[in-house]
Write a protein that holds these residues in place. Structure first.
Motif, PDB file in Angstrom:
ATOM      1  N   GLU B  30       0.844  -1.186   0.000  1.00 40.59           N
ATOM      2  CA  GLU B  30       0.000   0.000   0.000  1.00 40.59           C
ATOM      3  C   GLU B  30       0.886   1.245   0.000  1.00 40.59           C
ATOM      4  N   ILE B  31       0.304   2.332  -0.501  1.00 43.89           N
ATOM      5  CA  ILE B  31       1.019   3.603  -0.521  1.00 43.89           C
ATOM      6  C   ILE B  31       0.139   4.642   0.146  1.00 43.89           C
ATOM      7  N   GLY B  32       0.680   5.311   1.144  1.00 45.09           N
ATOM      8  CA  GLY B  32      -0.080   6.326   1.854  1.00 45.09           C
ATOM      9  C   GLY B  32      -0.088   7.643   1.097  1.00 45.09           C
ATOM     10  N   ALA B  33      -0.992   8.548   1.467  1.00 48.83           N
ATOM     11  CA  ALA B  33      -1.057   9.852   0.805  1.00 48.83           C
ATOM     12  C   ALA B  33       0.248  10.601   1.017  1.00 48.83           C
ATOM     13  N   GLY B  34       0.787  11.145  -0.047  1.00 49.27           N
ATOM     14  CA  GLY B  34       2.003  11.942   0.042  1.00 49.27           C
ATOM     15  C   GLY B  34       3.268  11.136   0.298  1.00 49.27           C
ATOM     16  N   GLU B  35       3.137   9.828   0.252  1.00 48.79           N
ATOM     17  CA  GLU B  35       4.289   8.984   0.562  1.00 48.79           C
ATOM     18  C   GLU B  35       5.043   8.628  -0.720  1.00 48.79           C
ATOM     19  N   THR B  36       6.362   8.508  -0.610  1.00 48.45           N
ATOM     20  CA  THR B  36       7.150   8.059  -1.745  1.00 48.45           C
ATOM     21  C   THR B  36       7.670   6.658  -1.461  1.00 48.45           C
ATOM     22  N   VAL B  37       7.247   5.733  -2.298  1.00 49.96           N
ATOM     23  CA  VAL B  37       7.643   4.344  -2.092  1.00 49.96           C
ATOM     24  C   VAL B  37       8.543   3.913  -3.236  1.00 49.96           C
ATOM     25  N   GLY B  38       9.671   3.326  -2.909  1.00 49.65           N
ATOM     26  CA  GLY B  38      10.583   2.820  -3.929  1.00 49.65           C
ATOM     27  C   GLY B  38      10.358   1.343  -4.148  1.00 49.65           C
ATOM     28  N   LEU B  39      10.261   0.954  -5.419  1.00 50.56           N
ATOM     29  CA  LEU B  39      10.128  -0.461  -5.743  1.00 50.56           C
ATOM     30  C   LEU B  39      11.420  -0.857  -6.439  1.00 50.56           C
ATOM     31  N   VAL B  40      12.247  -1.644  -5.769  1.00 51.83           N
ATOM     32  CA  VAL B  40      13.556  -1.964  -6.345  1.00 51.83           C
ATOM     33  C   VAL B  40      13.692  -3.448  -6.655  1.00 51.83           C
ATOM     34  N   GLY B  41      14.570  -3.725  -7.549  1.00 54.42           N
ATOM     35  CA  GLY B  41      14.857  -5.098  -7.936  1.00 54.42           C
ATOM     36  C   GLY B  41      15.628  -5.093  -9.228  1.00 54.42           C
ATOM     37  N   GLU B  42      16.168  -6.252  -9.586  1.00 53.81           N
ATOM     38  CA  GLU B  42      16.956  -6.332 -10.805  1.00 53.81           C
ATOM     39  C   GLU B  42      16.033  -6.486 -12.006  1.00 53.81           C
ATOM     40  N   SER B  43      16.606  -6.413 -13.201  1.00 59.83           N
ATOM     41  CA  SER B  43      15.754  -6.533 -14.383  1.00 59.83           C
ATOM     42  C   SER B  43      15.103  -7.912 -14.393  1.00 59.83           C
ATOM     43  N   GLY B  44      13.829  -7.941 -14.764  1.00 65.39           N
ATOM     44  CA  GLY B  44      13.110  -9.207 -14.814  1.00 65.39           C
ATOM     45  C   GLY B  44      12.483  -9.614 -13.503  1.00 65.39           C
ATOM     46  N   CYS B  45      12.546  -8.750 -12.479  1.00 68.70           N
ATOM     47  CA  CYS B  45      11.981  -9.159 -11.194  1.00 68.70           C
ATOM     48  C   CYS B  45      10.496  -8.836 -11.110  1.00 68.70           C
ATOM     49  N   GLY B  46       9.971  -8.138 -12.099  1.00 68.75           N
ATOM     50  CA  GLY B  46       8.535  -7.878 -12.129  1.00 68.75           C
ATOM     51  C   GLY B  46       8.141  -6.491 -11.677  1.00 68.75           C
ATOM     52  N   LYS B  47       9.110  -5.586 -11.512  1.00 66.88           N
ATOM     53  CA  LYS B  47       8.739  -4.268 -11.003  1.00 66.88           C
ATOM     54  C   LYS B  47       7.989  -3.439 -12.039  1.00 66.88           C
ATOM     55  N   SER B  48       8.415  -3.532 -13.308  1.00 65.56           N
ATOM     56  CA  SER B  48       7.683  -2.794 -14.336  1.00 65.56           C
ATOM     57  C   SER B  48       6.319  -3.402 -14.600  1.00 65.56           C
ATOM     58  N   VAL B  49       6.222  -4.728 -14.557  1.00 68.84           N
ATOM     59  CA  VAL B  49       4.926  -5.383 -14.749  1.00 68.84           C
ATOM     60  C   VAL B  49       3.973  -4.975 -13.631  1.00 68.84           C
ATOM     61  N   THR B  50       4.492  -4.816 -12.416  1.00 73.03           N
ATOM     62  CA  THR B  50       3.664  -4.343 -11.312  1.00 73.03           C
ATOM     63  C   THR B  50       3.074  -2.978 -11.641  1.00 73.03           C
ATOM     64  N   SER B  51       3.933  -2.059 -12.112  1.00 76.68           N
ATOM     65  CA  SER B  51       3.448  -0.710 -12.375  1.00 76.68           C
ATOM     66  C   SER B  51       2.449  -0.705 -13.529  1.00 76.68           C
ATOM     67  N   LEU B  52       2.713  -1.494 -14.565  1.00 71.08           N
ATOM     68  CA  LEU B  52       1.791  -1.535 -15.696  1.00 71.08           C
ATOM     69  C   LEU B  52       0.477  -2.203 -15.299  1.00 71.08           C
ATOM     70  N   SER B  53       0.537  -3.173 -14.394  1.00 69.06           N
ATOM     71  CA  SER B  53      -0.687  -3.810 -13.907  1.00 69.06           C
ATOM     72  C   SER B  53      -1.529  -2.809 -13.143  1.00 69.06           C
ATOM     73  N   VAL B  54      -0.865  -2.006 -12.310  1.00 70.33           N
ATOM     74  CA  VAL B  54      -1.591  -1.017 -11.525  1.00 70.33           C
ATOM     75  C   VAL B  54      -2.279  -0.017 -12.455  1.00 70.33           C
ATOM     76  N   MET B  55      -1.618   0.356 -13.536  1.00 70.44           N
ATOM     77  CA  MET B  55      -2.218   1.283 -14.505  1.00 70.44           C
ATOM     78  C   MET B  55      -3.207   0.584 -15.428  1.00 70.44           C
ATOM     79  N   ARG B  56      -3.300  -0.713 -15.329  1.00 66.53           N
ATOM     80  CA  ARG B  56      -4.113  -1.536 -16.224  1.00 66.53           C
ATOM     81  C   ARG B  56      -3.711  -1.316 -17.681  1.00 66.53           C
ATOM     82  N   LEU B  57      -2.424  -1.269 -17.926  1.00 70.31           N
ATOM     83  CA  LEU B  57      -1.929  -1.056 -19.287  1.00 70.31           C
ATOM     84  C   LEU B  57      -1.447  -2.354 -19.912  1.00 70.31           C
ATOM     85  N   LEU B  58      -1.737  -3.478 -19.263  1.00 69.59           N
ATOM     86  CA  LEU B  58      -1.228  -4.757 -19.755  1.00 69.59           C
ATOM     87  C   LEU B  58      -2.350  -5.634 -20.261  1.00 69.59           C
TER      88      LEU B  58
END
Lengths: 331, 322
Positions: B30-58
């Motif tokens: 979860e992300i709180g209001a005004g909070e900055t959350v870092g999602l880290v990991g190496e390539s292929g760990c699913g971080k971009s897929v997470t963001s695209l899923s959240v945007m429903r762009l996949l």
């Protein structure tokens, strides 16, 4: 630190680059290809590289660091200047002479995937260079290939596979094996770890230093990643728009950066520690075009300390501390 | 703190020739209001897929779980509702600003388009708003920039325009997918500064996706570490950087070359990231882990809270607790 510089003085100089210039002409005109303007990719760069040492060229994209590396291997013909490899001027050699000579000088590229032939197995890629230079044949050749793959930590059973079956880190190891095949004395490493994952970068950096210890090869290490540069290099040159602005030993440069650009660059590196959110030197503006650059200091438009003098005249390299050269009027 | 975004048991799978690729496998955060959350990991760990899923762009073959943006589930929304939400409540900036701007239209035209989509204004007013936005992201000569095409601008300026477009509607959540990776070091510092200003001014929550741990330490309040489609550890920046618990986080931090001390040798993580179609059994990190136990290869460890706000997914931490 003085001790260090004494040591380096005793070492044999492998490569001495003097006033290297590489201008790319920009043609315009519809009928006649007139050369009107020049892109000054490299402008008056001089440095020396000692045997078994690493000289790092650091700078932002478009500053000419890769062009220096490629010109030294004569992928590009230099516009002016000379480079002495073990005392011989490599720019004065004929193409055929240089081709023979180039077995001493190799290059490792940023993207290992595009620098290996996808239709050749790793074995063939590594063997190919040795066949070209008639160094080994038959049984001895394959023994040598396996020896090289062993050296870079690739298991033998991977040798007959194709590049697409490998991960980025493994491919970069294969590229390193290929570069080592001819027992070179000098390797240009052009951003060898930038395309790799964080956990793989340290593996490859360690491998490069191990190889240097074993074979005494010298590296020209081209990179924009300062932490990696600090780890691997003995001497560092900071480039900005085709010019070297500061050169010093690695320890000296990181402890005592003098040029305003170096200071900004060092402060811009984000440190992996939330308690070290230091005040950054935020440079205004961006790198301007290297096409017909201004006559004065090229950093003047972004420099917080720039004066009228900086805009009108180009600063020369001065020795500020023994072994530490800076091109800046204000320091 | 009220949560802007809550992701519950998100699973994004793709069916490939090699088998099912579990790009994102049952993650919750979860992300709180005004909070900055870092999602880290190496390539292929699913971080971009997470963001695209959240945007429903996949277009994924399986996408399960809830994505609650202020209580509304994005996963159940119609395309029409989604296009109203995207750009207004939630916006995204990408790694390469050149490919995310349309090369055929001027920056001004593209900005106006976004503004007209979400605001009830005419073209002149939209242009005025675009001008204000460009000023706020520190573009020199904003009037001229509006008439320029993306290729006429530098990478840093293009990224500023992307940020300006993302900020059109005072979005509540900004997803930044490697926003500075393609930029030079000194320009990266400028852009990070800009994001800091925006956060302060608009109280925007930011999900920062990056592989650069330095950027995370610099900007974020909380950190989520991903490995092979799973969250392995999450906590505040200080918890993650000063007392990392998961062996992967520890190894990753230890393998970074330091700027402060000259090292003789770098620490490394042995092995390579496994392919997501051929994941190891049990804990996905166990083939590379240096401190594994017998249970690690057998079953996947549960996520446990070792201290308030600090969650870890590791058998060995579990044992320390009990």
């Amino acid at each position: 630190m003085t001790n260090q510089s004494n040591n380096t003085n005793e070492k044999e100089v492998v490569l001495r680059v003097e006033h290297l210039k590489k201008y790319f002409p920009i043609k315009s005109g519809k009928i006649l290809d007139r050369k009107v303007r020049h892109l000054c990719a490299v402008d008056d760069v001089s440095f020396t590289l000692n045997a078994g040492d690493t000289f790092a060229l650091v700078g932002e994209s478009g500053c000419g660091k890769t062009t220096v590396g490629k010109t030294l291997l004569r992928f590009y013909e230099p516009t002016a200047g000379s480079a002495y490899f073990e005392g011989k001027d490599i720019f004065a050699m004929s193409k055929e002479e240089f081709r023979q000579y180039r077995r001493n000088m190799q290059m490792i590229f940023q993207d290992p995937m595009s620098s290996l032939n996808p239709r050749m197995t790793i074995f063939d890629s590594v063997a190919d260079v040795m066949k070209l230079h008639h160094m080994y044949e038959g049984e001895a050749l394959s023994r040598r290939v396996y020896e090289l793959l062993d050296m870079v930590g690739l298991p033998n059973w991977l040798a007959k596979r194709y590049p697409h079956e490998f991960s980025g880190g493994q491919l970069q190891r294969a590229c390193i094996a290929r570069a080592l095949a001819l027992n070179p004395k000098f390797i240009v490493c052009d951003e060898p770890v930038s395309a790799l994952d964080v956990s793989i970068q340290s593996q490859v950096l360690n491998l490069l230093t191990d190889i240097q210890k074993d074979t005494g090869v010298s590296y020209l290490f081209i990179s924009h990643g300062l932490p990696a540069v600090k780890y691997i290099s003995n001497n560092i040159g900071i480039m900005y728009m085709g010019k070297l602005v500061e050169t010093a030993s690695s320890e000296e440069l990181f402890c005592n950066p003098i040029h305003p650009y170096t200071q900004a660059l060092l402060s811009a590196v984000p440190k992996p520690d939330p308690d070290q959110r230091s005040e950054k030197i935020i440079l205004q503006g961006e790198v301007t075009s290297p096409i017909d650059p201004p006559t004065g200091c090229r950093f003047a438009s972004r420099c917080p300390y720039a004066t009228e003098q900086c805009k009108s005249a180009s600063p020369e390299m001065r020795e500020v501390v023994p072994g530490h050269f800076v091109a800046c009027f204000q320091r | 703190m009220q949560n802007v975004l809550e992701v519950k048991n998100l699973k994004t799978y793709f069916f490939t020739d090699e088998g099912i690729a579990k790009a994102v496998d049952d993650i919750s955060f979860e992300i709180g209001a005004g909070e900055t959350v870092g999602l880290v990991g190496e390539s292929g760990c699913g971080k971009s897929v997470t963001s695209l899923s959240v945007m429903r762009l996949l277009k994924a073959h399986t996408m399960e779980g809830q994505i609650l943006l202020e209580g509304k589930d994005l996963n159940n929304m119609s395309e029409r509702e989604l296009s109203k939400t995207r750009g207004k409540d939630i916006s995204m900036i990408f790694q390469d600003p050149m490919t995310s701007l349309d090369p055929c239209f001027t920056c001004g035209y593209q900005m106006r388009e976004t503004i007209l989509q979400h605001h009830d204004v005419d073209k002149q007013q939209a242009d005025k708003m675009a001008l204000e936005l460009l000023k706020s992201v520190g573009i020199p000569d904003p009037k001229a920039t509006l008439r320029r095409y993306p290729h006429e601008l530098s990478g840093g300026q293009r990224q500023r325009i992307m940020i300006a477009m993302a900020m059109t509607c005072n979005t509540k959540l900004l997803i930044a997918d490697e926003p500075t990776t393609a930029l030079d070091m000194t320009i990266q510092a400028q852009i990070l500064n800009l994001m800091r200003d925006i956060r302060k001014e608009h109280n925007t929550a930011i999900l920062m996706i990056t592989h650069d741990l330095g950027v995370v330490a610099e900007l974020c309040d909380r950190v989520i570490v991903m490995y092979c489609g799973k969250i392995v550890e999450s906590g505040t920046v200080r918890q993650i950087f000063h007392s990392p618990m998961h062996p992967y986080t520890r190894d990753l931090l230890a393998s970074l070359p330091s700027l402060d001390v000259k090292q003789d040798r770098l620490n490394t993580i042995s092995g390579v990231v496994p392919s997501i179609t051929a994941l190891p059994t049990g804990c996905r990190y166990h083939p590379r882990c240096s401190v594994l136990c017998e249970a690690c290869s057998r079953e996947y460890p549960e996520m446990i809270e070792v201290e308030p706000g600090h969650k870890v997914c590791c058998h060995l931490c579990e044992r320390k607790e009990s």
